[in-house]
Design an enzyme around this catalytic site. Structure first.
Site, PDB file in Angstrom:
ATOM      1  N   ASP A  78     -15.578  -6.563  -2.184  1.00 51.27           N
ATOM      2  CA  ASP A  78     -15.103  -7.871  -1.715  1.00 51.27           C
ATOM      3  C   ASP A  78     -15.993  -8.307  -0.544  1.00 51.27           C
ATOM      4  OD1 ASP A  78     -14.305  -6.386   0.455  1.00 51.27           O
ATOM      5  OD2 ASP A  78     -12.208  -7.011   0.395  1.00 51.27           O
ATOM      6  N   GLU A  80      -3.609  -8.315  -4.592  1.00 48.16           N
ATOM      7  CA  GLU A  80      -5.037  -8.618  -4.715  1.00 48.16           C
ATOM      8  C   GLU A  80      -5.263 -10.058  -5.158  1.00 48.16           C
ATOM      9  OE1 GLU A  80      -7.546  -7.103  -3.641  1.00 48.16           O
ATOM     10  OE2 GLU A  80      -6.634  -5.199  -3.106  1.00 48.16           O
ATOM     11  N   TYR A 103      -5.443 -22.661  -3.875  1.00 44.37           N
ATOM     12  CA  TYR A 103      -6.135 -22.142  -5.060  1.00 44.37           C
ATOM     13  C   TYR A 103      -5.125 -21.903  -6.183  1.00 44.37           C
ATOM     14  CZ  TYR A 103      -9.821 -21.482  -1.679  1.00 44.37           C
ATOM     15  OH  TYR A 103     -10.757 -21.687  -0.706  1.00 44.37           O
ATOM     16  N   THR A 123      -7.764 -15.656   0.978  1.00 45.13           N
ATOM     17  CA  THR A 123      -6.604 -15.855   1.845  1.00 45.13           C
ATOM     18  C   THR A 123      -6.448 -14.642   2.756  1.00 45.13           C
ATOM     19  OG1 THR A 123      -5.608 -17.003  -0.035  1.00 45.13           O
ATOM     20  CG2 THR A 123      -4.160 -16.516   1.792  1.00 45.13           C
ATOM     21  N   TYR A 175     -13.763  -8.276  -9.521  1.00 44.39           N
ATOM     22  CA  TYR A 175     -13.277  -7.649  -8.295  1.00 44.39           C
ATOM     23  C   TYR A 175     -11.848  -7.142  -8.461  1.00 44.39           C
ATOM     24  CZ  TYR A 175     -10.933  -6.963  -4.003  1.00 44.39           C
ATOM     25  OH  TYR A 175     -10.152  -6.385  -3.047  1.00 44.39           O
ATOM     26  N   ARG A 219       0.802  -1.221   0.000  1.00 44.04           N
ATOM     27  CA  ARG A 219       0.000   0.000   0.000  1.00 44.04           C
ATOM     28  C   ARG A 219       0.836   1.272   0.000  1.00 44.04           C
ATOM     29  NH1 ARG A 219      -4.895  -0.358   4.318  1.00 44.04           N
ATOM     30  NH2 ARG A 219      -6.215  -1.783   3.119  1.00 44.04           N
TER      31      ARG A 219
END
Ligand code: SF4
Length: 352
Positions: free
Chosen positions: A145, A46, A91, A52, A127, A29
């Protein structure tokens, strides 16, 4: 700094004021109000954060940006190295899409800066495209989200259960998304959902939206968002084979397509989301049971019976898949095994 179209009584203004004081400090960030961060870091974080937690993602994010500091570096990486570095995050289709997307972005010379063009990249869902557009490029994209779904369901007292309520949640989110500081607004909503408007025991007394919150006014805060009860996941059973010789274990590379595709793994008996494994060992040998690994995948739960066969004279034809190799057991942590097989390896190691 103020959102241009929202007044000092609007939810977005109150939220941004709160964010300026309370933003979580995260490595992908920029601080509130600062120029946006590198789109590569936003996109990478993202993708990792889907399904997660922030705590689980942080060491993976650090490892990836240290090894592949730019999207061009990731695009040039060996696919097997990326899959191994991803091992444990789960995933795994995300990791394959990550490589495909990095290569497409590198080919184009950089990330596109609007939501529609981002959405066209490999593996970028609605998203992620909205989040990158807002956070990296300041676009007034509507970012929804699971945290935002919860906050907005409560703020507007949307009582219809998920997932049918999603269009209403999206419309409500759009109505409070400001034209300016859209990235900060999106991250503020995520932070509020993660730290204040939590699933249980929301801290409404500390919430910057409490004066506007309809669920709080009606005593519904903790009951929203309503959800339809999930169906139980199917239970599958299967076997994995631990074949050991001279302090090394036989690992295969799984086929590129299908579950855990192109990852290193123990050989198994073909279990998948739709069927149990066949249970037949790859060769006649002195197999002994080592215990059962329980693992939950997205669409099914698996009980994996681990079977051991060890012997320094072992010369049986070994199961290969696309390829196979004996891997030193004292370096098994470096093999990049997906979690279910890493659990099996720990079980086998405990019995050696
Ligand atoms: Fe969530 Fe409570 Fe804030 Fe409403 S007042 S948005 S329920 S934390």
């Amino acid at each position: 700094m103020q959102a241009s179209t929202h007044t000092d009584r609007s939810p977005s203004f109150a939220l941004l004021e709160w964010y300026d004081r309370s933003a979580r400090i995260l490595p992908w960030r920029s601080p509130p109000g600062a120029p946006p961060p590198d789109p590569y870091r936003v996109w990478l974080s993202e993708v990792m954060l889907q399904q997660t937690t922030v705590a689980a993602v942080q060491p993976y994010f650090a490892k990836f940006v240290a090894r592949w500091p730019t999207v061009a570096a990731l695009a040039a990486a060996d696919e097997a190295d990326v899959m191994a570095a991803w091992a444990g995050l789960g995933y795994y289709s995300r990791a394959r899409n990550l490589i495909a997307c990095a290569r497409e972005v590198a080919r184009r010379g950089g990330f596109p800066d609007d939501e529609a063009a981002l959405r066209a990249l490999p593996g970028l869902g609605a998203y992620t495209a909205a989040a990158v557009a807002a956070i990296a490029f300041g676009r007034a994209a509507v970012v929804v989200d699971a945290n935002v779904e919860r906050v907005v369901s409560r703020l507007f007292a949307i009582v219809e259960p998920l997932p049918a309520s999603r269009p209403a949640i999206r419309t409500a989110t759009a109505s409070i998304t400001p034209d300016r500081r859209a990235g900060d607004f999106a991250q503020a909503m995520m932070d509020l959902g993660a730290t204040v408007c939590t699933p249980r025991n929301p801290r409404c007394l500390l919430c910057p939206l409490r004066h506007d919150c309809r669920a709080l006014a009606r005593g519904l805060a903790e009951t929203l968002p309503a959800k339809i009860a999930k169906k139980a996941k199917p239970q599958r059973t299967g076997h994995a084979w631990w074949i050991e010789r001279h302090g090394a274990v036989w690992l295969v590379r799984r086929p590129d397509r299908g579950m855990l595709g192109s990852m290193r793994a123990l050989p198994d008996d073909g279990w998948n989301a739709g069927a149990d494994g066949h249970g037949m060992p790859p060769f006649v040998g002195d197999w002994r049971p080592a215990g059962v690994v329980r693992h939950g995948f997205t669409h099914f739960d698996l009980d994996l019976q681990l079977m051991l066969c060890a012997g320094d004279n072992l010369v049986q034809p070994l199961p290969c898949g696309p390829d196979g190799e004996f891997w030193p057991i004292d370096r098994i942590d470096e093999a990049g095994l997906p979690t279910v097989f890493a659990k099996a390896a720990r079980l086998a190691s405990a019995q050696r």
